[in-house]
Scaffold this motif. Structure first.
Motif, PDB file in Angstrom:
ATOM      1  N   SER A 112       0.781  -1.358   0.234  1.00 51.80           N
ATOM      2  CA  SER A 112       0.018   0.176  -0.045  1.00 51.80           C
ATOM      3  C   SER A 112       0.851   1.278   0.174  1.00 51.80           C
ATOM      4  O   SER A 112       0.308   2.409  -0.373  1.00 51.80           O
ATOM      5  CB  SER A 112      -1.042   0.041   1.145  1.00 51.80           C
ATOM      6  N   TRP A 113       2.103   1.280   0.497  1.00 51.04           N
ATOM      7  CA  TRP A 113       2.926   2.139   0.491  1.00 51.04           C
ATOM      8  C   TRP A 113       4.405   1.963  -0.091  1.00 51.04           C
ATOM      9  O   TRP A 113       4.947   1.479   0.655  1.00 51.04           O
ATOM     10  CB  TRP A 113       3.228   2.829   1.752  1.00 51.04           C
ATOM     11  N   PRO A 114       4.464   1.816  -1.398  1.00 49.30           N
ATOM     12  CA  PRO A 114       5.517   1.227  -2.002  1.00 49.30           C
ATOM     13  C   PRO A 114       6.985   1.797  -1.522  1.00 49.30           C
ATOM     14  O   PRO A 114       6.875   3.070  -1.249  1.00 49.30           O
ATOM     15  CB  PRO A 114       5.315   1.451  -3.482  1.00 49.30           C
ATOM     16  N   LEU A 115       7.991   0.882  -1.606  1.00 43.14           N
ATOM     17  CA  LEU A 115       9.163   1.571  -1.208  1.00 43.14           C
ATOM     18  C   LEU A 115       9.724   2.717  -1.915  1.00 43.14           C
ATOM     19  O   LEU A 115      10.322   3.772  -1.551  1.00 43.14           O
ATOM     20  CB  LEU A 115      10.284   0.302  -1.019  1.00 43.14           C
ATOM     21  N   LEU A 116       9.608   2.343  -3.295  1.00 43.41           N
ATOM     22  CA  LEU A 116      10.054   3.387  -4.268  1.00 43.41           C
ATOM     23  C   LEU A 116       9.380   4.616  -4.191  1.00 43.41           C
ATOM     24  O   LEU A 116      10.168   5.703  -4.111  1.00 43.41           O
ATOM     25  CB  LEU A 116      10.005   2.781  -5.667  1.00 43.41           C
TER      26      LEU A 116
END
Length: 252
Positions: A112-116
């Motif tokens: 839900s909150w991508p690292l990139l």
């Protein structure tokens, strides 16, 4: 001393400036009182105002006013992401039916909150594919990226980006070449890919031999083997001189 963004740096002490200002003001009043009887009230007032203006100019010069404008420009640090794309990234990764490259894509783009996305908010992110050569990538190219080609060289990749980034995020299965005498470069944060439970390899970790040997006398060699994924099986070890077999043994 300052008024908002206007600052003063007096060239003489403020007390002296104030004293001279008061003396000049009272001197102008006295001159007005004397001149009004000689040249009339209007002309005397005009002359006194000119003198007061000159006095104020001298006071302003002595106060040495200046205005300081401050602007803040934040430069985000640069982060380089190296994503291995060599042929080994086609091998199975964690999870059924997923390759190691799929695993890397999930690390960068999944959730839900991508690292990139999180990294791009705090850093100036530059992405590179590391395979047979170093290839710059756009964020939109990651999802459709495919693995293939020869083994990449991490030392060469670091040498090319060392001037533009102080930190490198590496996503790799560990198959990249690396030179032990490579020059110092940026700090490397590594995210290993692949399932260690399914990893299999056998390597000769160390060989110890005496510095001298005598003809027709037994020589003892101490060889250390390291294996991954072959627990409980016997491994054949052979010592050869060219095509001639000198000794053979099976070790657990």
């Amino acid at each position: 001393m300052s008024w908002g963004t206007v600052h003063t740096e007096p060239i003489v002490p403020l007390g002296l400036i104030g004293l001279l200002g008061l003396l000049g003001f009272f001197s102008s009043l006295l001159q007005f009182w004397v001149l009004r009887k000689k040249v009339g009230r209007g002309r005397a007032l005009l002359i006194s105002l000119f003198r007061l203006g000159a006095l104020l100019g001298l006071i302003a010069f002595a106060l040495n006013p200046l205005r300081i404008t401050q602007r803040e420009h934040r430069v985000r640090p640069t982060l380089a992401i190296l994503l291995e794309t060599s042929q080994s990234m086609k091998f199975p990764g964690k999870g059924p039916g997923r390759t190691r490259l799929d695993e890397a894509k999930e690390v960068l783009l999944g959730g839900s909150w991508p690292l990139l996305k999180s990294l791009t908010e705090r850093y100036e992110v530059k992405i590179y594919g590391v395979g047979q050569s170093l290839v710059p990538l756009e964020i939109g190219q990651i999802a459709s990226l495919s693995a293939g080609g020869k083994q990449g060289d991490l030392s060469q990749a670091i040498a090319k980006i060392r001037e533009e980034s102080a930190v490198v995020l590496l996503l790799s299965d560990g198959k990249l070449r690396w030179h032990a005498k490579a020059p110092d470069g940026p700090s490397i944060l590594s995210i290993p890919l692949g399932d260690p439970e399914t990893y299999k390899d056998v390597l000769i970790k160390e060989v110890k031999a005496p510095p001298m040997a005598f003809r027709e006398r037994e020589v003892v060699l101490d060889v250390t083997l390291r294996s991954y994924g072959y627990k409980g099986i016997l491994l054949p070890v052979a010592l050869k001189e060219g095509s001639r077999l000198l000794s053979a043994r099976t070790v657990p």
